[in-house]
Design an enzyme around this catalytic site. Structure first.
Site, PDB file in Angstrom:
ATOM      1  N   CYS A   1    -103.890 -12.035  -1.939  1.00  0.00           N
ATOM      2  CA  CYS A   1    -104.577 -11.164  -0.966  1.00  0.00           C
ATOM      3  C   CYS A   1    -105.964 -11.664  -0.572  1.00  0.00           C
ATOM      4  O   CYS A   1    -106.545 -11.154   0.383  1.00  0.00           O
ATOM      5  CB  CYS A   1    -104.672  -9.758  -1.522  1.00  0.00           C
ATOM      6  SG  CYS A   1    -103.119  -9.196  -2.212  1.00  0.00           S
TER       7      CYS A   1
ATOM      8  N   ASN B   1     -99.965  -2.258   2.236  1.00  0.00           N
ATOM      9  CA  ASN B   1    -100.655  -3.420   1.669  1.00  0.00           C
ATOM     10  C   ASN B   1     -99.889  -4.666   2.114  1.00  0.00           C
ATOM     11  O   ASN B   1     -98.771  -4.905   1.654  1.00  0.00           O
ATOM     12  CB  ASN B   1    -100.673  -3.286   0.137  1.00  0.00           C
ATOM     13  CG  ASN B   1    -101.305  -4.483  -0.561  1.00  0.00           C
ATOM     14  OD1 ASN B   1    -101.417  -5.560   0.017  1.00  0.00           O
ATOM     15  ND2 ASN B   1    -101.695  -4.302  -1.812  1.00  0.00           N
TER      16      ASN B   1
ATOM     17  N   HIS C   1    -109.744  -6.335   1.840  1.00  0.00           N
ATOM     18  CA  HIS C   1    -108.279  -6.344   1.794  1.00  0.00           C
ATOM     19  C   HIS C   1    -107.790  -4.900   1.635  1.00  0.00           C
ATOM     20  O   HIS C   1    -108.286  -4.162   0.779  1.00  0.00           O
ATOM     21  CB  HIS C   1    -107.811  -7.207   0.619  1.00  0.00           C
ATOM     22  CG  HIS C   1    -106.412  -6.918   0.201  1.00  0.00           C
ATOM     23  ND1 HIS C   1    -105.375  -6.871   1.107  1.00  0.00           N
ATOM     24  CD2 HIS C   1    -105.870  -6.628  -1.006  1.00  0.00           C
ATOM     25  CE1 HIS C   1    -104.268  -6.570   0.465  1.00  0.00           C
ATOM     26  NE2 HIS C   1    -104.539  -6.413  -0.816  1.00  0.00           N
TER      27      HIS C   1
HETATM   28  N1  COA Z   1     -94.385   8.503  -6.657  1.00  0.00           N
HETATM   29  C1  COA Z   1     -94.642   9.546  -7.469  1.00  0.00           C
HETATM   30  N2  COA Z   1     -95.241   9.406  -8.663  1.00  0.00           N
HETATM   31  C2  COA Z   1     -95.589   8.159  -9.036  1.00  0.00           C
HETATM   32  C3  COA Z   1     -95.357   7.031  -8.229  1.00  0.00           C
HETATM   33  C4  COA Z   1     -94.706   7.237  -7.007  1.00  0.00           C
HETATM   34  N3  COA Z   1     -94.425   6.247  -6.148  1.00  0.00           N
HETATM   35  N4  COA Z   1     -95.814   5.937  -8.864  1.00  0.00           N
HETATM   36  C5  COA Z   1     -96.339   6.338 -10.024  1.00  0.00           C
HETATM   37  N5  COA Z   1     -96.196   7.695 -10.135  1.00  0.00           N
HETATM   38  C6  COA Z   1     -96.609   8.551 -11.238  1.00  0.00           C
HETATM   39  C7  COA Z   1     -96.758   7.781 -12.542  1.00  0.00           C
HETATM   40  O1  COA Z   1     -95.517   7.643 -13.188  1.00  0.00           O
HETATM   41  C8  COA Z   1     -97.711   8.662 -13.295  1.00  0.00           C
HETATM   42  O2  COA Z   1     -97.006   9.740 -13.825  1.00  0.00           O
HETATM   43  P1  COA Z   1     -97.301  10.243 -15.332  1.00  0.00           P
HETATM   44  O3  COA Z   1     -98.725  10.697 -15.301  1.00  0.00           O
HETATM   45  O4  COA Z   1     -96.312  11.324 -15.524  1.00  0.00           O
HETATM   46  O5  COA Z   1     -97.101   9.048 -16.189  1.00  0.00           O
HETATM   47  C9  COA Z   1     -98.623   9.201 -12.196  1.00  0.00           C
HETATM   48  O6  COA Z   1     -97.901   9.060 -10.972  1.00  0.00           O
HETATM   49  C10 COA Z   1     -99.931   8.482 -12.083  1.00  0.00           C
HETATM   50  O7  COA Z   1     -99.646   7.074 -12.099  1.00  0.00           O
HETATM   51  P2  COA Z   1    -100.771   6.001 -12.089  1.00  0.00           P
HETATM   52  O8  COA Z   1    -100.181   4.644 -12.337  1.00  0.00           O
HETATM   53  O9  COA Z   1    -101.900   6.477 -12.949  1.00  0.00           O
HETATM   54  O10 COA Z   1    -101.203   6.103 -10.566  1.00  0.00           O
HETATM   55  P3  COA Z   1    -102.462   5.501  -9.922  1.00  0.00           P
HETATM   56  O11 COA Z   1    -103.276   6.600  -9.406  1.00  0.00           O
HETATM   57  O12 COA Z   1    -103.111   4.441 -10.769  1.00  0.00           O
HETATM   58  O13 COA Z   1    -101.844   4.769  -8.656  1.00  0.00           O
HETATM   59  C11 COA Z   1    -101.349   2.583  -7.844  1.00  0.00           C
HETATM   60  C12 COA Z   1    -100.952   3.671  -8.822  1.00  0.00           C
HETATM   61  C13 COA Z   1    -100.414   1.388  -8.009  1.00  0.00           C
HETATM   62  C14 COA Z   1    -101.205   3.128  -6.437  1.00  0.00           C
HETATM   63  C15 COA Z   1    -102.796   2.156  -8.109  1.00  0.00           C
HETATM   64  O14 COA Z   1    -102.978   1.884  -9.478  1.00  0.00           O
HETATM   65  C16 COA Z   1    -103.247   0.978  -7.317  1.00  0.00           C
HETATM   66  O15 COA Z   1    -103.342   1.033  -6.113  1.00  0.00           O
HETATM   67  N6  COA Z   1    -103.614  -0.144  -8.004  1.00  0.00           N
HETATM   68  C17 COA Z   1    -104.146  -1.323  -7.398  1.00  0.00           C
HETATM   69  C18 COA Z   1    -103.203  -1.877  -6.423  1.00  0.00           C
HETATM   70  C19 COA Z   1    -103.762  -3.098  -5.825  1.00  0.00           C
HETATM   71  O16 COA Z   1    -104.886  -3.142  -5.472  1.00  0.00           O
HETATM   72  N7  COA Z   1    -102.908  -4.067  -5.727  1.00  0.00           N
HETATM   73  C20 COA Z   1    -103.076  -5.259  -5.089  1.00  0.00           C
HETATM   74  C21 COA Z   1    -104.317  -5.938  -5.135  1.00  0.00           C
HETATM   75  S1  COA Z   1    -103.892  -7.023  -4.023  1.00  0.00           S
END
Ligand code: COA
Length: 322
Positions: A113, A279, A249
């Site tokens: 990215c 993304n 990004h």
């Molecule tokens: N739909 C519904 N619930 C979901 C889900 C989805 N698509 N994906 C995860 N969950 C749930 C999880 O299982 C978790 O449930 P639990 O509390 O019962 O275990 C809850 O939602 C919270 O999950 P969590 O992983 O803490 O969510 P988050 O707020 O961290 O969001 C991302 C997840 C991936 C969106 C986030 O971490 C993110 O954007 N990370 C960086 C991504 C990034 O920048 N990537 C690329 C760089 S290039």
């Protein structure tokens, strides 16, 4: 020799994928996706549409929107992608051939990215060296072909698209000093591999799909991006108030909000392509630029800070004057 970006154009595939699409095969919903990521839609390439095809369409759009630009004079093509058509031949060579350009070098770069901005850094260097005069820098991805649709934490994030910038010599500097960096100790936190090897002491999954430790990347991104914006301004002797726009990004809207909060910058001056394109890794910065230009936000003479971050983990940032 100084350099400038002369034009930017993009291409997004036609197939629109709304959040409800994912409910067919994973436990998720529109409300969760919008509130946790800011994404409402993304585009997926057709089965027979690959990263080089998106690049070629973006370059054709660049030529159509800027009739004064002669693509035939392009002397170097850089394609940033983590989703190359294949490992060899390079996507850049396929783009060169597809555009019928006969006097150009062609090179793929893989820094995920952050790759589009890394491409601008390389283009600035080629022009400064006096060896090249017309460099096309692409950021393009077909992430949907490498997405693990059984992983609900990552599959909802990714979309496909392409952007291209033309970089040319300039009397006055309009691509200013840059920052670049890498922290390979986080390699295992965001990867796509077909080799059954060990990364950072851990066995990785070689299924050819994107794997992400979302929480680790999220925290790293806010801290690293905020400190690198401050560093980039300092090395250019600029103040935050002198910037017209910041384009990070588009990984997740909450990362952009976290950075805006950390550096005390208005969120409405941070441009993104996340809401309707998801993304798109390498492509997200030129896509955000294009959306804002067409909406009349970015104007001639504006100063724009662009900073990419992602797999590696890597980052690369630049300030440009449009
Ligand atoms: N739909 C519904 N619930 C979901 C889900 C989805 N698509 N994906 C995860 N969950 C749930 C999880 O299982 C978790 O449930 P639990 O509390 O019962 O275990 C809850 O939602 C919270 O999950 P969590 O992983 O803490 O969510 P988050 O707020 O961290 O969001 C991302 C997840 C991936 C969106 C986030 O971490 C993110 O954007 N990370 C960086 C991504 C990034 O920048 N990537 C690329 C760089 S290039």
């Amino acid at each position: 020799m100084e350099s400038k970006i002369t034009a930017i154009a993009v291409y997004a595939p036609e197939k629109r994928i709304t959040n409800s699409y994912f409910q067919q095969f994973i436990d998720t919903n529109d409300e969760w996706i919008v509130s946790r990521t800011g994404i409402r839609e993304r585009r997926f390439a057709a089965d027979d549409e690959f990263t080089s095809d998106l690049c070629i369409k973006a370059a054709k759009n660049l030529a159509a929107e800027n009739p004064e630009i002669a693509l035939a004079d392009v002397d170097f093509i850089i394609v940033s992608t983590t989703t190359a058509d294949q490992v060899m031949p390079s996507t850049a060579s396929q783009v060169q051939n597809g555009l019928g350009l006969t006097n150009t070098g062609a090179l793929d770069i893989m820094s995920a990215c952050s790759g589009f901005v890394y491409g601008l850094v390389l283009a600035k260097g080629l022009i400064a060296a006096g060896t090249h005069k017309k460099v096309l820098v692409f950021g393009a991805e077909t992430l949907s072909k490498f997405t693990d649709f059984t992983d609900r934490t990552s599959c909802i994030l990714f979309g496909d698209g392409a952007g291209v910038a033309l970089v040319e010599p300039s009397e006055k500097a309009r691509i200013f000093k840059v920052v670049t960096g890498s922290d390979g100790s986080h390699g295992k936190d965001l990867y796509l591999s077909q080799n059954n090897n060990i990364v950072n002491g851990e066995q990785i999954d070689a299924n050819g799909k994107i794997h992400q430790n979302g929480k680790v990347v999220f925290k790293w991104a806010i801290q690293t991006v905020s400190s690198q914006i401050i560093k980039l301004l300092a090395i250019n002797s600029m103040k935050l108030e002198e910037l017209d726009w910041i384009i990070l990004h588009s990984a997740n809207m909450r990362i952009l909000e976290g950075v805006a909060n950390e550096i005390n910058y208005p969120i409405d001056k941070m441009l993104s392509s996340i809401e309707y394109l998801g993304n798109t890794s390498s492509a997200s910065i030129p896509l955000a630029f294009d959306i804002a230009s067409k909406a009349g936000k970015i104007k001639q003479g504006n100063k724009v800070l662009m900073l990419g971050f992602g797999g590696g983990l890597t980052f690369s940032g630049v300030i440009v004057e449009i």
